[in-house]
Design an enzyme around this catalytic site. Structure first.
Site, PDB file in Angstrom:
ATOM      1  N   HIS A  97       0.809  -1.030  -0.228  1.00  0.00           N
ATOM      2  CA  HIS A  97      -0.288   0.198  -0.096  1.00  0.00           C
ATOM      3  C   HIS A  97       0.660   0.837  -0.193  1.00  0.00           C
ATOM      4  O   HIS A  97       1.331   1.630   1.023  1.00  0.00           O
ATOM      5  CB  HIS A  97      -1.241   0.014   1.266  1.00  0.00           C
ATOM      6  CG  HIS A  97      -1.912   1.184   1.544  1.00  0.00           C
ATOM      7  ND1 HIS A  97      -3.115   1.252   0.777  1.00  0.00           N
ATOM      8  CD2 HIS A  97      -1.624   2.336   1.599  1.00  0.00           C
ATOM      9  CE1 HIS A  97      -3.799   2.227   0.559  1.00  0.00           C
ATOM     10  NE2 HIS A  97      -3.123   2.942   1.313  1.00  0.00           N
ATOM     11  N   SER A  98      -0.003   2.299  -0.974  1.00  0.00           N
ATOM     12  CA  SER A  98       1.534   3.259  -0.936  1.00  0.00           C
ATOM     13  C   SER A  98       3.168   2.842  -1.445  1.00  0.00           C
ATOM     14  O   SER A  98       3.019   2.516  -2.217  1.00  0.00           O
ATOM     15  CB  SER A  98       1.293   4.340  -0.240  1.00  0.00           C
ATOM     16  OG  SER A  98       1.392   5.929   0.050  1.00  0.00           O
ATOM     17  N   PHE A  99       3.491   3.478  -0.231  1.00  0.00           N
ATOM     18  CA  PHE A  99       4.924   3.699  -0.311  1.00  0.00           C
ATOM     19  C   PHE A  99       4.643   1.903  -0.263  1.00  0.00           C
ATOM     20  O   PHE A  99       6.462   1.194  -1.395  1.00  0.00           O
ATOM     21  CB  PHE A  99       6.047   3.784   0.828  1.00  0.00           C
ATOM     22  CG  PHE A  99       7.178   3.638   1.102  1.00  0.00           C
ATOM     23  CD1 PHE A  99       7.953   3.881  -0.051  1.00  0.00           C
ATOM     24  CD2 PHE A  99       7.159   2.976   2.361  1.00  0.00           C
ATOM     25  CE1 PHE A  99       9.336   3.195   0.192  1.00  0.00           C
ATOM     26  CE2 PHE A  99       8.600   1.723   2.354  1.00  0.00           C
ATOM     27  CZ  PHE A  99       9.425   2.651   1.304  1.00  0.00           C
ATOM     28  N   SER A 125      -1.685  -1.195  -4.312  1.00  0.00           N
ATOM     29  CA  SER A 125      -2.397  -0.088  -3.686  1.00  0.00           C
ATOM     30  C   SER A 125      -1.708   1.424  -3.288  1.00  0.00           C
ATOM     31  O   SER A 125      -1.187   1.181  -3.139  1.00  0.00           O
ATOM     32  CB  SER A 125      -2.865  -0.468  -2.478  1.00  0.00           C
ATOM     33  OG  SER A 125      -3.880  -0.463  -1.605  1.00  0.00           O
ATOM     34  N   HIS A 233      -6.712   7.873   1.036  1.00  0.00           N
ATOM     35  CA  HIS A 233      -5.216   7.930   0.627  1.00  0.00           C
ATOM     36  C   HIS A 233      -5.108   6.608   1.386  1.00  0.00           C
ATOM     37  O   HIS A 233      -4.972   5.264   1.160  1.00  0.00           O
ATOM     38  CB  HIS A 233      -4.350   8.053   0.634  1.00  0.00           C
ATOM     39  CG  HIS A 233      -3.018   7.890   0.809  1.00  0.00           C
ATOM     40  ND1 HIS A 233      -2.728   8.089  -1.018  1.00  0.00           N
ATOM     41  CD2 HIS A 233      -1.557   7.634   0.981  1.00  0.00           C
ATOM     42  CE1 HIS A 233      -1.412   7.100  -1.380  1.00  0.00           C
ATOM     43  NE2 HIS A 233      -1.084   6.777   0.147  1.00  0.00           N
TER      44      HIS A 233
END
Length: 264
Positions: A97-99, A125, A233
């Site tokens: 997720h994200s990073f 994601s 986010h």
């Protein structure tokens, strides 16, 4: 080679007890996060998925270790652990997720570079395609207060952490190191992956708008599907059941022995 510096080893923390036939779902948290991000997932996923999560230095039980600020080091260390797991012929999937999506993507590429099995599916994601321009000002040069103000607007810092200066002092170095790693990342062109990719995004995500998700379609020769969830986010917390149900369904659609990259 003797005398060569060795990066601290990332390791997968098991969150559920695997069965012999289980698919290993290895999860990579967002910047500053640890294995605890995914602590609720095993109860929401079918028992045929053995869930673990990467715990990098500088957080949770590794709080005393200096955090890494280079995605290449993180990926190398995580691939060393994952290579040992694939030696047992147990299939695996990756979620980030994200990073963490960027780390998971590069981990899939590193496994291919080592001629090791591909993941059954890569789940990315809340992150734009790796070759896309961020389009935002970097955070690394901000003061701690400016940095925290920005991260807080994204919804990525629990209020209980912000209200506890001692806890904040412990969390901030790992978070800043992960952000530095993300901002220092440079995509190296290469052949697309041959595993399916599921791309998740939040309908109200101001960090990764919907339009940035579709660039992932050029990064696999197999199926690449985009799924949107309500929320911003960090929708994976507010819609945990929907996210895990989607993951379980995607992996359950792949029969035992299906070749990596095969479209369900």
């Amino acid at each position: 080679m003797r005398g060569r510096p060795v990066a601290p080893t990332a390791f997968a923390v098991p969150l559920s007890q695997p069965s012999p036939a289980a698919v290993h779902l290895l999860c990579v948290p967002y910047a500053g996060g640890g294995a605890a991000v995914f602590r609720h997932w095993p109860a929401l996923l079918p028992p045929t998925l053995a869930v673990s999560a990467i715990r990098l230095p500088g957080r949770e039980s590794r709080i005393g270790e200096p955090p890494l600020a280079d995605i290449g080091q993180m990926v190398t260390a995580a691939a060393d652990d994952l290579a040992a797991d694939t030696a047992t012929d147990r299939p695996y999937a990756l979620f980030g997720h994200s990073f963490g999506a960027l780390v998971a993507f590069e981990l899939a590429r590193e496994m291919r570079a080592r001629d090791l099995p591909a993941p059954r599916r890569l789940f990315v994601s809340a992150h734009r395609a790796p070759d896309a321009d961020a389009g935002t000002a970097p955070l690394g040069d901000l003061s701690d207060q400016e940095f925290l103000d920005k991260v807080t607007r994204y919804g990525g810092m629990p209020q209980e952490v912000l209200d506890a200066p001692d806890l904040l002092d412990m969390v901030l170095p790992a978070l800043r190191a992960d952000i530095d790693a993300a901002e220092g990342y440079r995509f190296v062109p290469g052949a697309p992956l041959n595993c399916p990719i599921s791309v998740f995004g939040g309908r109200s995500d101001s960090v990764t708008p919907q339009a940035q998700l579709y660039g992932w379609r050029s990064h696999s020769v197999a199926e690449v599907d985009v799924r949107l969830f309500d929320g911003g986010h960090f929708f994976l917390h507010d819609h945990r059941t929907a996210v895990t149900t989607t993951i379980g369904a995607a992996l359950g659609a792949l029969p035992d022995g299906a070749a990596p990259g095969a479209t369900p």
